[in-house]
Design a protein around this motif. Structure first.
Motif, PDB file in Angstrom:
ATOM      1  N   ASN A 125     -84.760   1.305  -1.180  1.00 19.63           N
ATOM      2  CA  ASN A 125     -84.310   2.404  -2.026  1.00 19.63           C
ATOM      3  C   ASN A 125     -85.466   2.976  -2.845  1.00 19.63           C
ATOM      4  OD1 ASN A 125     -83.106   4.123  -3.856  1.00 19.63           O
ATOM      5  ND2 ASN A 125     -81.747   2.591  -4.719  1.00 19.63           N
ATOM      6  N   HIS A 126     -85.826   4.211  -2.549  1.00 22.84           N
ATOM      7  CA  HIS A 126     -86.857   4.913  -3.321  1.00 22.84           C
ATOM      8  C   HIS A 126     -86.261   6.031  -4.179  1.00 22.84           C
ATOM      9  CE1 HIS A 126     -90.203   2.946  -1.345  1.00 22.84           C
ATOM     10  NE2 HIS A 126     -89.656   3.203  -0.172  1.00 22.84           N
ATOM     11  N   GLY A 127     -84.954   6.189  -4.162  1.00 24.18           N
ATOM     12  CA  GLY A 127     -84.330   7.314  -4.846  1.00 24.18           C
ATOM     13  C   GLY A 127     -84.039   7.072  -6.305  1.00 24.18           C
ATOM     14  N   THR A 128     -83.797   8.181  -6.995  1.00 27.54           N
ATOM     15  CA  THR A 128     -83.397   8.103  -8.396  1.00 27.54           C
ATOM     16  C   THR A 128     -81.909   7.768  -8.484  1.00 27.54           C
ATOM     17  OG1 THR A 128     -83.379   9.240 -10.522  1.00 27.54           O
ATOM     18  CG2 THR A 128     -82.948  10.596  -8.587  1.00 27.54           C
ATOM     19  N   ASP A 129     -81.526   7.124  -9.560  1.00 26.79           N
ATOM     20  CA  ASP A 129     -80.122   6.799  -9.795  1.00 26.79           C
ATOM     21  C   ASP A 129     -79.506   7.675 -10.880  1.00 26.79           C
ATOM     22  OD1 ASP A 129     -79.973   4.721  -7.893  1.00 26.79           O
ATOM     23  OD2 ASP A 129     -80.918   3.339  -9.292  1.00 26.79           O
ATOM     24  N   THR A 130     -80.265   8.661 -11.363  1.00 27.68           N
ATOM     25  CA  THR A 130     -79.762   9.515 -12.441  1.00 27.68           C
ATOM     26  C   THR A 130     -79.687  10.962 -11.980  1.00 27.68           C
ATOM     27  OG1 THR A 130     -81.871  10.174 -13.423  1.00 27.68           O
ATOM     28  CG2 THR A 130     -80.995   8.007 -14.061  1.00 27.68           C
ATOM     29  N   PHE A 131     -78.996  11.753 -12.774  1.00 26.48           N
ATOM     30  CA  PHE A 131     -78.873  13.182 -12.512  1.00 26.48           C
ATOM     31  C   PHE A 131     -79.893  13.983 -13.318  1.00 26.48           C
ATOM     32  CE2 PHE A 131     -74.743  11.276 -11.611  1.00 26.48           C
ATOM     33  CZ  PHE A 131     -74.549  11.707 -10.310  1.00 26.48           C
ATOM     34  N   ASP A 132     -80.811  13.277 -13.978  1.00 28.34           N
ATOM     35  CA  ASP A 132     -81.893  13.946 -14.708  1.00 28.34           C
ATOM     36  C   ASP A 132     -82.843  14.576 -13.702  1.00 28.34           C
ATOM     37  OD1 ASP A 132     -80.800  12.937 -17.058  1.00 28.34           O
ATOM     38  OD2 ASP A 132     -82.096  11.164 -17.045  1.00 28.34           O
ATOM     39  N   SER A 133     -83.273  15.794 -13.984  1.00 20.70           N
ATOM     40  CA  SER A 133     -84.148  16.522 -13.081  1.00 20.70           C
ATOM     41  C   SER A 133     -85.424  15.734 -12.788  1.00 20.70           C
ATOM     42  CB  SER A 133     -84.514  17.882 -13.682  1.00 20.70           C
ATOM     43  OG  SER A 133     -85.317  18.615 -12.788  1.00 20.70           O
ATOM     44  N   VAL A 134     -85.747  15.631 -11.500  1.00 18.75           N
ATOM     45  CA  VAL A 134     -86.966  14.942 -11.045  1.00 18.75           C
ATOM     46  C   VAL A 134     -87.636  15.814  -9.984  1.00 18.75           C
ATOM     47  CG1 VAL A 134     -86.079  12.626 -11.512  1.00 18.75           C
ATOM     48  CG2 VAL A 134     -85.738  13.642  -9.249  1.00 18.75           C
ATOM     49  N   ASP A 135     -88.853  15.464  -9.638  1.00 16.98           N
ATOM     50  CA  ASP A 135     -89.581  16.149  -8.570  1.00 16.98           C
ATOM     51  C   ASP A 135     -89.349  15.394  -7.274  1.00 16.98           C
ATOM     52  OD1 ASP A 135     -90.577  17.950 -10.435  1.00 16.98           O
ATOM     53  OD2 ASP A 135     -92.382  16.754 -10.792  1.00 16.98           O
ATOM     54  N   TYR A 136     -88.614  16.010  -6.337  1.00 19.70           N
ATOM     55  CA  TYR A 136     -88.212  15.318  -5.118  1.00 19.70           C
ATOM     56  C   TYR A 136     -89.371  14.740  -4.297  1.00 19.70           C
ATOM     57  CZ  TYR A 136     -88.959  20.020  -3.208  1.00 19.70           C
ATOM     58  OH  TYR A 136     -89.487  21.243  -2.885  1.00 19.70           O
ATOM     59  N   PRO A 137     -90.566  15.357  -4.253  1.00 18.51           N
ATOM     60  CA  PRO A 137     -91.623  14.731  -3.451  1.00 18.51           C
ATOM     61  C   PRO A 137     -91.941  13.294  -3.888  1.00 18.51           C
ATOM     62  CG  PRO A 137     -92.231  16.979  -3.939  1.00 18.51           C
ATOM     63  CD  PRO A 137     -91.015  16.656  -4.780  1.00 18.51           C
ATOM     64  N   ASP A 138     -91.807  13.022  -5.179  1.00 22.91           N
ATOM     65  CA  ASP A 138     -92.097  11.675  -5.679  1.00 22.91           C
ATOM     66  C   ASP A 138     -91.164  10.623  -5.082  1.00 22.91           C
ATOM     67  OD1 ASP A 138     -94.020  12.869  -7.284  1.00 22.91           O
ATOM     68  OD2 ASP A 138     -92.717  12.917  -9.054  1.00 22.91           O
ATOM     69  N   PHE A 139     -89.986  11.039  -4.636  1.00 20.90           N
ATOM     70  CA  PHE A 139     -88.978  10.106  -4.150  1.00 20.90           C
ATOM     71  C   PHE A 139     -88.853  10.082  -2.628  1.00 20.90           C
ATOM     72  CE2 PHE A 139     -88.008  11.091  -8.501  1.00 20.90           C
ATOM     73  CZ  PHE A 139     -87.705   9.857  -9.039  1.00 20.90           C
ATOM     74  N   VAL A 140     -89.460  11.065  -1.955  1.00 17.59           N
ATOM     75  CA  VAL A 140     -89.331  11.089  -0.495  1.00 17.59           C
ATOM     76  C   VAL A 140     -90.633  10.784   0.244  1.00 17.59           C
ATOM     77  CG1 VAL A 140     -87.290  12.556  -0.565  1.00 17.59           C
ATOM     78  CG2 VAL A 140     -89.556  13.612  -0.287  1.00 17.59           C
TER      79      VAL A 140
END
Length: 142
Positions: free
Chosen positions: A31-46
């Motif tokens: 699991n590299h994904g965020t668990d929150t609905f706070d805005s994040v930069d998707y490249p950091d997670f994919v």
């Protein structure tokens, strides 16, 4: 089988449901994904998902954002990655059969969680057909 998954703020609920589905089937998930609905930069997670697939740490990847486009564009910059944006299970099947896709990109704002699970199931259980499709896949730079 081992699956790597990553998502941005549009996909925590999708990721949780997909991870549970996969783990219930005995599939290991990174699991590299965020668990929150706070805005994040998707490249950091994919990008970590693409690295896992590219380096053989995971067999396949799952990436999730609002439209599915941004995450797909990001990971398709990696060598050996063929991410397919899917919105119905028939597209997920064709992505595997004809394109030998190794990452499925899911648009959380345009599919239901149930549809996403069905697409993942189809994607993971569909084989690449090879043959005439292999010639085309070979022409994709990597």
């Amino acid at each position: 089988m081992k699956i790597s998954i990553g998502n941005d703020h549009a996909g925590p609920d999708y990721k949780k449901a997909i991870v549970k589905y996969l783990e219930d089937k005995g599939i290991e998930v990174i699991n590299h994904g965020t668990d929150t609905f706070d805005s994040v930069d998707y490249p950091d997670f994919v990008h970590p998902v693409a690295n896992d697939v590219e380096n053989g740490v995971a067999d396949f990847g799952i990436i999730i954002c609002g439209s599915g486009n941004g995450v797909a564009m990001s990971v398709n910059k990696h060598q050996k990655i063929r991410a397919a944006l899917c919105w119905i299970k028939e597209i997920a099947a064709l992505a595997r059969q004809h394109n030998d896709a190794n990452i499925i990109s899911i648009p959380a704002r345009y599919t239901s969680i149930q549809q996403a699970i069905e697409m993942v199931d189809t994607f993971l259980n569909t084989d690449f057909e090879g043959g005439r499709h292999q010639n085309r896949v070979n022409k994709i730079p990597c």
